[in-house]
Design an enzyme around this catalytic site. Structure first.
Site, short mmCIF file in Angstrom:
data_model
loop_
_atom_site.label_atom_id
_atom_site.label_comp_id
_atom_site.label_asym_id
_atom_site.label_seq_id
_atom_site.Cartn_x
_atom_site.Cartn_y
_atom_site.Cartn_z
N CYS B 101 -1.41 -9.07 -4.20
CA CYS B 101 -1.93 -7.74 -3.91
C CYS B 101 -3.20 -7.87 -3.06
CB CYS B 101 -2.26 -7.05 -5.23
SG CYS B 101 -3.07 -5.45 -5.03
N CYS B 105 -4.64 -0.65 -0.49
CA CYS B 105 -3.76 0.51 -0.34
C CYS B 105 -4.26 1.74 -1.10
CB CYS B 105 -2.35 0.19 -0.83
SG CYS B 105 -1.61 -1.16 0.10
N THR B 192 -8.01 -1.91 -9.17
CA THR B 192 -7.60 -2.95 -8.23
C THR B 192 -8.67 -3.16 -7.15
OG1 THR B 192 -5.34 -2.26 -8.59
CG2 THR B 192 -5.77 -3.57 -6.63
N GLU B 258 -8.32 -7.04 -10.89
CA GLU B 258 -8.37 -5.78 -11.62
C GLU B 258 -9.59 -5.85 -12.52
OE1 GLU B 258 -5.71 -3.58 -11.30
OE2 GLU B 258 -4.20 -4.91 -10.40
N HIS B 293 1.34 6.58 -2.67
CA HIS B 293 1.14 5.27 -3.27
C HIS B 293 2.45 4.66 -3.78
CE1 HIS B 293 -1.56 2.17 -4.31
NE2 HIS B 293 -1.45 2.28 -5.62
N TYR B 297 4.30 0.61 -2.43
CA TYR B 297 4.79 -0.59 -3.11
C TYR B 297 5.82 -1.37 -2.28
CZ TYR B 297 1.88 -0.18 -7.08
OH TYR B 297 0.76 -0.19 -7.88
N CYS B 299 4.90 -3.13 -0.16
CA CYS B 299 4.21 -4.43 -0.07
C CYS B 299 4.94 -5.48 -0.90
CB CYS B 299 2.78 -4.32 -0.55
SG CYS B 299 2.62 -3.95 -2.32
N GLU B 447 2.13 -5.08 -12.53
CA GLU B 447 1.46 -4.03 -11.77
C GLU B 447 2.50 -3.24 -10.97
OE1 GLU B 447 -0.80 -2.34 -8.49
OE2 GLU B 447 0.22 -4.27 -8.23
#
Lengths: 505, 505, 505, 505
Positions: B101, B105, B192, B258, B293, B297, B299, B447
């Site tokens: 991550c 974002c 995050t 996190e 959002h 994901y 990603c 996550e």
């Protein structure tokens, strides 16, 4: 077939009358397919493709660059990525309207794939297929004809190439060449909507080698050409449409159509031949056709919309629509159905121009889309049967419901929620039966499995494009195996993930 | 934080030094997060977002309509549907580069959703949040700052609303209002990349009612504002990065981050307040944020590329890459991975302009995308472990491999294929461990499950948009229940399937 | 090791002290495994196998036909089908008690498979392995020793047979033969509980051919034999048990253990050799061992019980246990977990006597059981993470919770339902982390994948037994292909479905 | 119906002649069900239950404790757990022989559940149902009659209890009580094999409350009692058996049967009443019946054997059987099919004696078994269609194949592998169609979904038995929440996991 452009569904249906087709069904020659109760629903489904173009021109028609006129989108060569996306939107809408296969996609996808393939054959070999093909396309557009794409051979022994079969006719091939053209023999299996077409495009069905040269034939023939015999395919519950009622058929208006097309020395004149022996281009044609066609299965999300609606309706009629598990199943059905839609749309949106200028979808995502289509409709269907209850397969006949002796008993005992008519409950149950194991299950399920290639065909195609070397490199860099990491520029990886990282969105 | 625009990853890392953050980890105050071995990998991951913008400006930057300058795409308000699509492409690329991550974002999605939400609050209520917010955006763009979007409250008892909790601080709320601004108290969980940010955007996390008015607060605070305490979250295998080697960590360079952010009467001045009591807009903000959002994901398809590459590499190292079941598993992993990508891309491509002009993805497909992300990475991960073999969880330590006493034994006995070094085999195994149960599994799996909303949140959102009435109507028409079928015009069904049939592709 | 029978878990732990094992961990020789904080939990798990036999003798012990005494069931040769079933029940119970791998099944399954295999070698070849083996079994029973079954070789290049490897030692083999016995060299990977055993049974790991004759060696060696080096395997989050607390470890008391066992010219005396060159019996041994061992994975249903309990507890602590989707996920977890149990029990129940008299499970169903174990725990684990919420991977450390500076903040903000202590909420979250991605995830997930053979090994074994010829015959009869149907008598189809239709239930 | 015991399938068929049943089909009264081409296949299937008992007495018959004679197992009250297991083995075998539903399980399961329920009613309330029921059982055994268990009411609005329905007859209930007996009215839906039965056992279908007292009626009626009307249920492709051929039907010999049974003031004399108003025992009866009946679906593993055989055959006929993906799909089908078998066998094996002495399966595992049956046959069916190829739904009719005009063309072009006859290829394709979407798909799929309760009914029952408190306790102990761990003795947890840990195997 005359020279007037077909303008509406009704005109289309008229255009199918009085043709001298040799069609067999139940061992009998069918005199008039238009009035045959088992065939008519499939004609009605195609007719909707004409009416939608009238009602929603943006969605279902386009301006042809060849004729300068607005033509049905099914006959249009995609000029932009939006054209490709709009094919999908039109397909979903027609799936919603008909609840079945409307049979015109194969022709659209054949048109588009032949357009770029003939361009590339000519470019490499100096042949003149492309201009001939363009002329043919323009002619079809001007008449608004329905084109059947005849690709799938009967194939015989799947472990053997065409020329290795015990009978050379198990794949369609050239049997004679004259100065005017060629003669072909063989058979094409499960030809969707072939009787409802005006012309057929004959194409090879697999990668060919030099030994299969005579099998490398592409050409156009009118459906009533000499030497063609059609044998109609049976479908689950097909004869219900011959019983006279309109409940037990489930979907009285619309149905699909598959027939076997047998070609015995059928002639193709030179001007309608678009490949003739260039066996090395067979795989390009097949792969491009399947690229378009695999994401054409977005139509099933439209059919899925109907089935989700039917499942929600029966839940309501049963008085069960408030239960949390019922709602959750409808959500799951929707999640699956929209996955088909989304992967198709993404494939279309990621289209790229071919050398010919025609746009072609992203092949990886087209395969991902189709691969989901080989599974998700089955699960949606299973869930629909779950919501329907067992009565979906034990419902007495329409004749019993209409009978004086026992009709009142069914009226009384098949009642669900008090304010819903028993007949309506029966109707929605029969629609679910129709879509999950009856006549339209053929199109929604089994044809979703095998059309445009069986599941393994998609896996092979995904394997070809999964770029493991690039991915291994990514992993090795992060694992510290390739220490002198040099980041790859997007411009350098057109061989790799150009598709994914193309910034010319 | 000075006034110079951050230009590179290196400058970004420098910008994080010498801040007075109160960060706790293992019961200790962390003096310098930049040099902390457990924290640094997360900083490196964010740094890549700066370098990619330099290396691939088309992909990772855009021209700001507010500053007229090229800005990092993570700070850009999407002006077109292509802007939204390019977010996804950038996200996949960064997933490939970092294998984890990269934390930026949330800020991007918060920017975009706040942009349109503040516009609509002002439009309805005559407030002036939007112009203040635009000024803030332009300022952040000019500095190229990293923005953390702080939405998720700690929530206490999930069955109670904010104002019903036994402790009012279990959701962040306003504790005092002055003429200069407001003071807030509460805590945001699993934030995050919060330490790696320059500013935090505080936002409510759920639909609010009038009783929750003091919880309806949106505002910007610098990460080092008075009253903030950070407590670092543990991750699986987190301390391996403190052991000194570079094999057992799996991915030595990059990691996620996190932390819990605890706010004790933190002040927000008026010019940085973008919602203040308009509780009825909390759900709009939350839904728009999650809309962006959830398809962010995508990603994970980039991270999935790395894991597929790692799995293919270990299969090769083990001498097993020719087996048909191994190939088939790599195909399955790819099929799943591309489904995530395709559903995300489709959601982005189907973007529509909001009233503010900013483009927002299709909410149905964004939810479909995220819902797949809650499952598919787990299956990809399972398959990666299958290909890795049991040694992925029984591999001795790097220290044993480096030791004089037993290093040679491991060198000898952990050998796979003869031409691959044992160390490389260990490295790729540790990467797979890292991604499937170690530190980066936190981001790739858990996550993926909960970020942007847990699975049930997507199902609820899908339910809201599944338009059962429209679908029931389709079914009833085909079943013959609604006999006087009048075809719905696309233009008439903007309430229904406008999304699907929008022809302004 | 003395001559007294070990009677309790405590005595067992004592029996492990003061042995001269050469164990390496983090590059260091471990002086005392019993007191090593990272190793001790694995010893505690084995200790439970002793205490359960005391507490529940019916379940966890049996009367040995060799000694006439009650012995631990892990050392018992199954005399009846009920004996085989009770193994499974004991395994589930120990999974519940320890939440991890208790390491003693390999020895039990090795004992049983060697018992019948040595019998059949002797019967065919006139050797005397069986009586020697029976003597060894009786001896082990009289001491109540723990037996490690050492089968899995390190294997090198998976595409090559043992004798084809670049290094002959990549499979354990005989390096020298003397009149007293043999010397062996090689390494066994991921040896579950090897350090916690008293004796190891060396066995080949794959089907062997004549060229692999020196690899066909079975024998018993004490764990502290000369020439053995152990290198401890790392597990996810393994060092947490060295941090001092008891929360972050998740399961403070119990853990698994895997180590690599390296054998350098280790001697086996003749009386402890149970196969020596009879390569044609290697596959019988391997297949029988995996038959027992694959349904031994029923233990994971006991571990699953713990994880289901943990998931139900966190849902309650979060105040979310009344939601219908939460309940439904617990049902799904249970459905999957009980499927593992049921398929294992069915395999055990369908046991048949071997020629030696020892009972052996149904191989088809044992493989079906294990194949589910390679998938279902992953899904149960995913669902547990779903119920846990994101905090399961972002929870701050135990040290922060205990710290004066921030402990009170965590106490306040990590609160779930008002009447549940924050510490308890943290504890259950750490247990879920432990079981889904931490130390015990190694045993619950990855070892479930690969132990007793990776997924493809089960598919191959299912293929071998799926009796397609019989099934084709059934289909052909019903299709009218085989017209003169003669019904097959159950007594005639012992080659076919004797297993299924055996009426001597 | 005379006094002679039916000895064979042939005698059974004779016993169905000359009865005065009022059966409607397609709006017509059926004169003779035995010779009706659409009904006869269902009679043939039941007949096999008689012949199997002759051919395999161990498997399909048992010694009755009431008559001391060998009786058909379908009429036997299970005296041991082996009796329960043998029911399953017999069911699988009959599934293999008929490829469809043989209709006799409902009666067997009704017998067994009524046996113990009447015992417990009498025990609690001092009634005398049990001895009357035993007399009835003995009488049926002595004649070897077929018993239909009539449980499922038509149910009306699913959200309302029986007494709340707009029409009180939507659940069968007592309309009049006399000193000789009671009169009942209502309808039972989807009554499997009702016409092929000699007697029907009327039972309530759901948990009842005091307001539903008149619905708490159990009694036996002969199938030709006054006041009964049968309306035959339609099945997919049902009329194909009236077309005259034997290919297109797929499975010419065997089929299932479901009809609606309408009861208009049907009399039950006192000696045949086995529950009369004891509403509080309705749920016991329903739960026990479903406990037996849910694992009776093991029959589908026998049907699955046929379908796996058919899929393997068509793969061979197509020349595709050597492809690795084909083999893998057959393995997957087998894995799923054996899971159904294994979970059923485990449920039966874990049987316990009821107070009456009759053995009853484990309810948790019976539900797990049935729940798999609601999904796995659908996936097996999908895979069978995958292997079949698209031709399974486009195959022309038998009449075309037999026709002079086009028969030779089909002979030529539907050829697969050279050495297989085209007719045989067609036959196996039609069998696959029959089982996956045709007539026997009704039984294999939809009836697998809803018979013995729809999927949600199993989930509810699993929830009732999943013992979360016990599992939470396990988790809390390991997490250190319950510190003073006291191990639970197996003997103490009969409320909990007595089922699992019962050592009296």
């Amino acid at each position: 077939m005359n020279n007037i452009k077909i303008a509406s569904g009704e005109e289309y249906i008229d255009s199918l009358r009085n043709r001298k087709l040799k069609v067999y069904l139940f061992g009998q020659l069918v005199e008039n397919i238009v009035e045959h109760p088992m065939i008519r629903p499939s004609i009605n489904a195609v007719a909707e493709t004409f009416d939608l173009a009238l009602q929603e021109p943006q969605l279902a028609s386009a301006i042809s660059p060849f004729t300068g006129e607005r033509v049905n989108r099914f006959l249009h060569i995609a000029q932009t990525r939006d054209d490709v996306v709009l094919q999908n939107k039109m397909q979903r809408r027609l799936g919603q309207i008909t609840g079945t296969c409307f049979q015109r996609c194969v022709g659209m996808d054949a048109f588009n794939s032949l357009f770029s393939t003939t361009f590339e054959i000519d470019k490499k070999l100096g042949t003149h297929y492309h201009s001939k093909f363009k002329t043919f396309v323009a002619e079809m557009q001007s008449k608004n004809y329905v084109i059947g794409g005849a690709m799938t051979d009967v194939k015989g022994d799947r472990s053997l190439a065409p020329h290795q079969q015990s009978d050379p006719d198990l794949f369609v091939h050239i049997t004679k060449r004259t100065s005017e053209g060629v003669y072909i023999t063989g058979a094409k299996a499960h030809q969707t909507g072939c009787l409802n077409s005006h012309w057929l495009l004959i194409m090879p069905t697999i990668r060919l080698t030099e030994n299969d040269k005579d099998y490398a034939i592409v050409g156009a023939i009118p459906v009533d050409a000499d030497g063609i015999t059609y044998i109609y395919g049976r479908q689950s519950c097909d004869t219900r449409s011959m019983e006279g009622g309109d409940i037990d058929v489930g979907n009285a208006q619309y149905g699909g159509q598959e027939a076997m097309v047998i070609l015995e020395n059928v002639f193709i004149p030179n001007q309608l031949i678009f490949m003739n022996g260039e066996y090395e281009f067979a795989s390009m044609l097949v792969e491009r056709f399947t690229c378009y066609h695999r994401r054409s299965y977005v139509c099933k999300s439209g059919v899925g919309d109907v089935l989700i609606g039917a499942a929600a309706t029966i839940a309501e009629y049963n008085g069960a629509d408030k239960a949390s598990h019922i709602k959750d199943k409808l959500i799951e059905m929707t999640h699956l159905n929209e996955t088909i839609y989304a992967t198709g749309i993404a494939a279309s949106y990621q289209s790229k121009a071919t050398l010919s200028g025609a746009f072609m979808p992203d092949d990886m995502l087209a395969n991902v889309c189709k691969h989901h289509v080989t599974k998700m409709p089955y699960e949606i269907s299973r869930l629909a049967q779950d919501l329907a209850g067992g009565i979906v397969v034990t419902l007495p006949s329409e004749q019993d419901f209409r009978s004086k002796e026992v009709g009142h008993l069914l009226e009384k005992y098949l009642k669900g929620k008090a304010d819903v008519s028993t007949e309506n409950r029966m109707r929605i149950l029969r629609l679910i039966e129709n879509m999950t194991m009856g006549r339209n299950a053929v199109g929604y399920l089994t044809e979703s499995m095998h059309g445009a290639g069986s599941p393994q065909a998609q896996r092979i195609q995904i394997a070809r494009q999964m770029q493991l070397d690039f991915k291994k490199k990514l992993a090795k860099e992060l694992a510290g195996i390739e220490k002198n990491k040099t980041k790859i520029l997007v411009s350098e990886i057109s061989d790799y993930f150009g598709r994914v990282f193309d910034v010319n969105v």
